[in-house]
Motif scaffolding. Structure first.
Motif, mmCIF file in Angstrom:
data_model
loop_
_atom_site.group_PDB
_atom_site.id
_atom_site.type_symbol
_atom_site.label_atom_id
_atom_site.label_comp_id
_atom_site.label_asym_id
_atom_site.label_seq_id
_atom_site.Cartn_x
_atom_site.Cartn_y
_atom_site.Cartn_z
ATOM 1 N N THR A 79 -87.647 -42.847 -108.107
ATOM 2 C CA THR A 79 -88.268 -43.318 -106.862
ATOM 3 C C THR A 79 -87.847 -44.767 -106.597
ATOM 4 O OG1 THR A 79 -90.209 -44.200 -107.989
ATOM 5 C CG2 THR A 79 -90.257 -41.857 -107.378
ATOM 6 N N PRO A 80 -88.058 -45.260 -105.361
ATOM 7 C CA PRO A 80 -87.818 -46.692 -105.134
ATOM 8 C C PRO A 80 -88.582 -47.575 -106.109
ATOM 9 C CG PRO A 80 -88.067 -45.560 -103.040
ATOM 10 C CD PRO A 80 -88.379 -44.547 -104.111
ATOM 11 N N PHE A 81 -89.832 -47.187 -106.430
ATOM 12 C CA PHE A 81 -90.592 -47.981 -107.392
ATOM 13 C C PHE A 81 -89.976 -47.897 -108.779
ATOM 14 C CE2 PHE A 81 -93.850 -48.822 -110.530
ATOM 15 C CZ PHE A 81 -94.423 -49.994 -110.041
ATOM 16 N N ALA A 82 -89.481 -46.714 -109.167
ATOM 17 C CA ALA A 82 -88.850 -46.565 -110.478
ATOM 18 C C ALA A 82 -87.636 -47.467 -110.613
ATOM 19 C CB ALA A 82 -88.453 -45.103 -110.700
ATOM 20 N N ILE A 83 -86.992 -47.755 -109.504
ATOM 21 C CA ILE A 83 -85.806 -48.613 -109.515
ATOM 22 C C ILE A 83 -86.176 -50.096 -109.462
ATOM 23 C CG2 ILE A 83 -83.722 -49.230 -108.213
ATOM 24 C CD1 ILE A 83 -83.704 -46.273 -107.234
ATOM 25 N N LEU A 84 -87.129 -50.438 -108.601
ATOM 26 C CA LEU A 84 -87.437 -51.846 -108.330
ATOM 27 C C LEU A 84 -88.659 -52.360 -109.087
ATOM 28 C CD1 LEU A 84 -86.856 -51.851 -104.467
ATOM 29 C CD2 LEU A 84 -85.315 -52.739 -106.232
ATOM 30 N N GLY A 85 -89.545 -51.470 -109.522
ATOM 31 C CA GLY A 85 -90.757 -51.910 -110.192
ATOM 32 C C GLY A 85 -91.631 -52.731 -109.260
ATOM 33 N N ASN A 86 -92.309 -53.709 -109.812
ATOM 34 C CA ASN A 86 -93.253 -54.490 -109.012
ATOM 35 C C ASN A 86 -92.589 -55.495 -108.086
ATOM 36 O OD1 ASN A 86 -95.850 -53.427 -109.633
ATOM 37 N ND2 ASN A 86 -95.668 -54.296 -111.692
ATOM 38 N N PHE A 123 -103.417 -40.245 -100.299
ATOM 39 C CA PHE A 123 -102.545 -41.323 -99.847
ATOM 40 C C PHE A 123 -101.774 -41.965 -100.996
ATOM 41 C CE2 PHE A 123 -105.292 -41.100 -96.116
ATOM 42 C CZ PHE A 123 -104.336 -41.150 -95.107
ATOM 43 N N ALA A 124 -102.125 -41.601 -102.233
ATOM 44 C CA ALA A 124 -101.334 -42.075 -103.370
ATOM 45 C C ALA A 124 -99.928 -41.497 -103.354
ATOM 46 C CB ALA A 124 -102.029 -41.715 -104.678
ATOM 47 N N ALA A 125 -99.661 -40.524 -102.489
ATOM 48 C CA ALA A 125 -98.292 -40.027 -102.300
ATOM 49 C C ALA A 125 -97.358 -41.136 -101.830
ATOM 50 C CB ALA A 125 -98.290 -38.874 -101.306
ATOM 51 N N LEU A 126 -97.918 -42.231 -101.323
ATOM 52 C CA LEU A 126 -97.102 -43.373 -100.878
ATOM 53 C C LEU A 126 -96.654 -44.260 -102.040
ATOM 54 C CD1 LEU A 126 -99.220 -44.452 -97.764
ATOM 55 C CD2 LEU A 126 -97.061 -43.172 -97.753
ATOM 56 N N LEU A 127 -97.196 -44.053 -103.224
ATOM 57 C CA LEU A 127 -96.912 -44.943 -104.350
ATOM 58 C C LEU A 127 -95.424 -45.087 -104.676
ATOM 59 C CD1 LEU A 127 -99.848 -44.037 -106.759
ATOM 60 C CD2 LEU A 127 -99.442 -46.257 -105.700
ATOM 61 N N PRO A 128 -94.589 -44.062 -104.558
ATOM 62 C CA PRO A 128 -93.165 -44.265 -104.839
ATOM 63 C C PRO A 128 -92.514 -45.318 -103.931
ATOM 64 C CG PRO A 128 -93.674 -41.924 -104.812
ATOM 65 C CD PRO A 128 -94.887 -42.638 -104.312
ATOM 66 N N PHE A 129 -93.132 -45.578 -102.782
ATOM 67 C CA PHE A 129 -92.556 -46.508 -101.815
ATOM 68 C C PHE A 129 -93.308 -47.841 -101.754
ATOM 69 C CE2 PHE A 129 -92.284 -42.092 -100.433
ATOM 70 C CZ PHE A 129 -90.902 -41.909 -100.470
ATOM 71 N N THR A 130 -94.422 -47.937 -102.463
ATOM 72 C CA THR A 130 -95.225 -49.160 -102.423
ATOM 73 C C THR A 130 -95.525 -49.710 -103.813
ATOM 74 O OG1 THR A 130 -97.324 -47.933 -102.482
ATOM 75 C CG2 THR A 130 -96.367 -48.389 -100.307
ATOM 76 N N GLY A 131 -95.818 -48.852 -104.772
ATOM 77 C CA GLY A 131 -96.402 -49.275 -106.026
ATOM 78 C C GLY A 131 -97.904 -49.458 -105.863
ATOM 79 N N THR A 132 -98.595 -49.543 -106.961
ATOM 80 C CA THR A 132 -100.060 -49.590 -106.963
ATOM 81 C C THR A 132 -100.607 -50.799 -106.219
ATOM 82 O OG1 THR A 132 -100.334 -48.291 -108.980
ATOM 83 C CG2 THR A 132 -102.060 -49.895 -108.490
ATOM 84 N N TYR A 133 -100.058 -51.969 -106.484
ATOM 85 C CA TYR A 133 -100.646 -53.192 -105.929
ATOM 86 C C TYR A 133 -100.386 -53.302 -104.430
ATOM 87 C CZ TYR A 133 -100.525 -53.842 -110.926
ATOM 88 O OH TYR A 133 -100.661 -53.634 -112.279
#
Length: 530
Positions: free
Chosen positions: A500-507, A172-182
């Motif tokens: 990824t979305p996370f790479a663009i937006l970060g936390n 389920f860590a495949a979701l990380l690009p769209f959520t981030g870790t936290y």
């Protein structure tokens, strides 16, 4: 089956209600077993869900805070047992202090889940489980982010780590690009509450369906992935802490590194050679007082040290390794820097990165003027502290690509590993994991995998004693060397994915998820109130 399980469930509920504090301590410890190397993720989800349901009926905000703190205390003690091992690898302080340091640190860390539980209790008091689950998920996101940020931050062991799949698939860590870790931690908490609630209501068919979906998601296979074009040789010398700190072993250690680093017959293109942190005693930069060179290299100057590295790696190769630089004033060093140094095939330094996220008590002593007179010191020997660098940095290495660099512990900080204005092609993560006992290295390597997935970038991780490996941008481990093994990995650096979305937006992306979950809890609360 439902009738047979009912008495057992009833007894468990009665015990939990009669002894809530002990139950929460047990559940907190069990929830930590979802992390590597145990990987008991179903147990972790059930433990957190059970604790959350128990805390929902705490009776008051004060009780919710205290009971949530008990859960967090046990959870963090088990998660951070590797810290005690670090104290056995130094002579500056008694090793027994390590067994006190773990619970003392956990006393502080437990405040963050305690606050999340308390606020969720307040927001959902007297409301449905759905309101509570949404509120707790949102509060958990904020709490984990604050834990990773305040007072230099301590990001080790986010709950989302339980959702990371085996080496050959992300889970389920495949979701990380769209959520981030936290945010993924918050969603995992929401899921845990939902599963626990279904079990308490004995809706076994739904529990079975959710279980099947969870197992499928965790072990869903992925394809082979694309191949890159840049050659690498990644070295794990299996040099333990005692060997690294023994001047008599400096030269044998270098010979080990050299033997593992020669170009293979199949490597004809430009090549990266990756050595761990801390394996070179030499100062590679010029300009320091001569006694500093003599103390570690038997009088050899830095030019000689770099030239022999160049001979080892050969033509069209670059070496990236962790070394030490000094900050010199007059004839003495006033500070040090933990750095990645890049040496080319002519022995010239062509790039470098200074570690920005330093380890308290490992690389510097907070409140040194107060603590040093009491006999406290850093775990690493030395009377001067390390100074931090300026933050994530991308180094253009020409035909060898654009390298992002993170040293050891830095890789655990979600959203803080890449220069977002200057995206690299890959991340290099040299580390010393010989400090971390049997449980620390698997957790450390797993968190490096999460950074790869979040950022959509491959991570090349060289450690002294394992776990070393090459992780592609999906979090799939292409190659790895286990703990206490000596060897090398050869291959092609996996390609990066699109940002990824996370790479663009970060936390900021995690904050959006927190707002969505908290906002959802308010919407459901108001609708059911009318």
């Amino acid at each position: 089956m439902a009738e047979e399980s009912a008495p057992l469930l009833n007894r468990a509920l009665s015990t939990a209600q009669a002894h809530p504090r002990v139950t929460l301590l047990v559940l907190g410890a069990l929830s930590a077993l979802g992390f590597p190397p145990f990987h008991l993720w179903p147990l972790a989800i059930l433990a957190l869900g059970g604790a959350a349901i128990l805390l929902r009926f705490a009776g008051s905000m004060r009780s919710a805070l205290f009971r949530g703190w008990l859960f967090g205390l046990a959870h963090f003690i088990v998660t951070n047992l590797w810290i005690a091992t670090a104290f056995t690898h130094q002579n500056q302080m008694p090793a027994a202090i390590g067994w006190a340091a773990v619970p003392l640190l956990s006393v502080y860390l437990a405040l963050y889940p305690a606050l999340a539980f308390m606020l969720a209790y307040r927001l959902a008091r007297g409301r449905s489980t759905l309101v509570y689950a949404l509120a707790l998920g949102g509060c958990w996101i904020v709490a984990e982010y604050l834990r990773a940020t305040l007072f230099t931050g301590y990001a080790w062991g986010p709950f989302s780590l339980t959702l990371l799949g085996p080496f050959d698939r992300p889970g389920f860590a495949a979701l990380l690009p769209f959520t981030g870790t936290y945010a993924l931690s918050g969603l995992a908490v929401l899921l845990a509450v939902a599963v626990a609630d279904l079990a308490l209501r004995r809706e076994w068919l739904r529990v079975a369906l959710v279980s099947i979906l969870l197992i499928a998601g965790m072990y869903w296979p992925v394809g082979a992935g694309r191949e890159g074009t840049l050659d690498y040789t990644l070295v794990q010398p299996d040099l333990d802490q005692e060997t690294l700190n023994d001047p008599r072993q400096y030269e044998p250690g270098f010979l080990t590194l050299s033997a593992l680093s020669t170009r293979s017959d199949t490597q004809t293109e430009p090549r990266l050679v990756l050595w761990p942190e801390g394996v070179l005693p030499d100062y590679l930069r010029e300009g320091y007082p001569q006694r500093y060179y003599a103390a570690t290299t038997a009088g050899r100057d830095p030019v000689f040290a770099r030239k022999r590295i160049a001979r080892v790696i050969g033509e069209d190769s670059l070496l990236l390794t962790g070394t030490i630089d000094l900050e010199v004033e007059g004839d003495r060093a006033v500070a040090a820097y933990n750095v990645v140094t890049v040496v080319d095939d002519e022995g010239a330094i062509v790039g470098g990165y200074r570690k920005a996220h330093l380890v308290p008590y490992g690389e510097y002593l907070p409140l040194r003027s107060w603590l040093e007179p009491l006999g406290l010191s850093r775990l690493v020997a030395g009377s001067i502290d390390f100074w931090p660098g300026s933050g994530p940095k991308t180094i253009d290495l020409g035909t060898h690509g654009r390298a992002g660099m993170q040293i050891c512990y830095e890789i655990i900080f979600s959203g803080q590993v890449v220069d977002r204005s200057d995206r690299p092609d890959y991340i290099v993560n040299p580390s010393i994991d010989g400090w971390f006992g049997p449980t620390g290295p698997p957790q450390h390597f797993a968190q490096a995998r999460m950074r790869a997935i979040e950022e959509g970038l491959p991570v090349l991780r060289a450690t002294t004693t394992g776990i070393s490996g090459v992780i592609d941008a999906r979090g799939v481990v292409r190659q790895q060397l286990g703990m206490s093994k000596q060897g090398r990995l050869d291959g092609k650096v996996p390609p990066a994915r699109s940002p990824t979305p996370f790479a663009i937006l970060g936390n900021w992306l995690a904050l959006v998820w927190a707002i969505l979950l908290l906002g959802g809890s308010l919407v459901v609360k108001r609708r059911r109130a009318h």
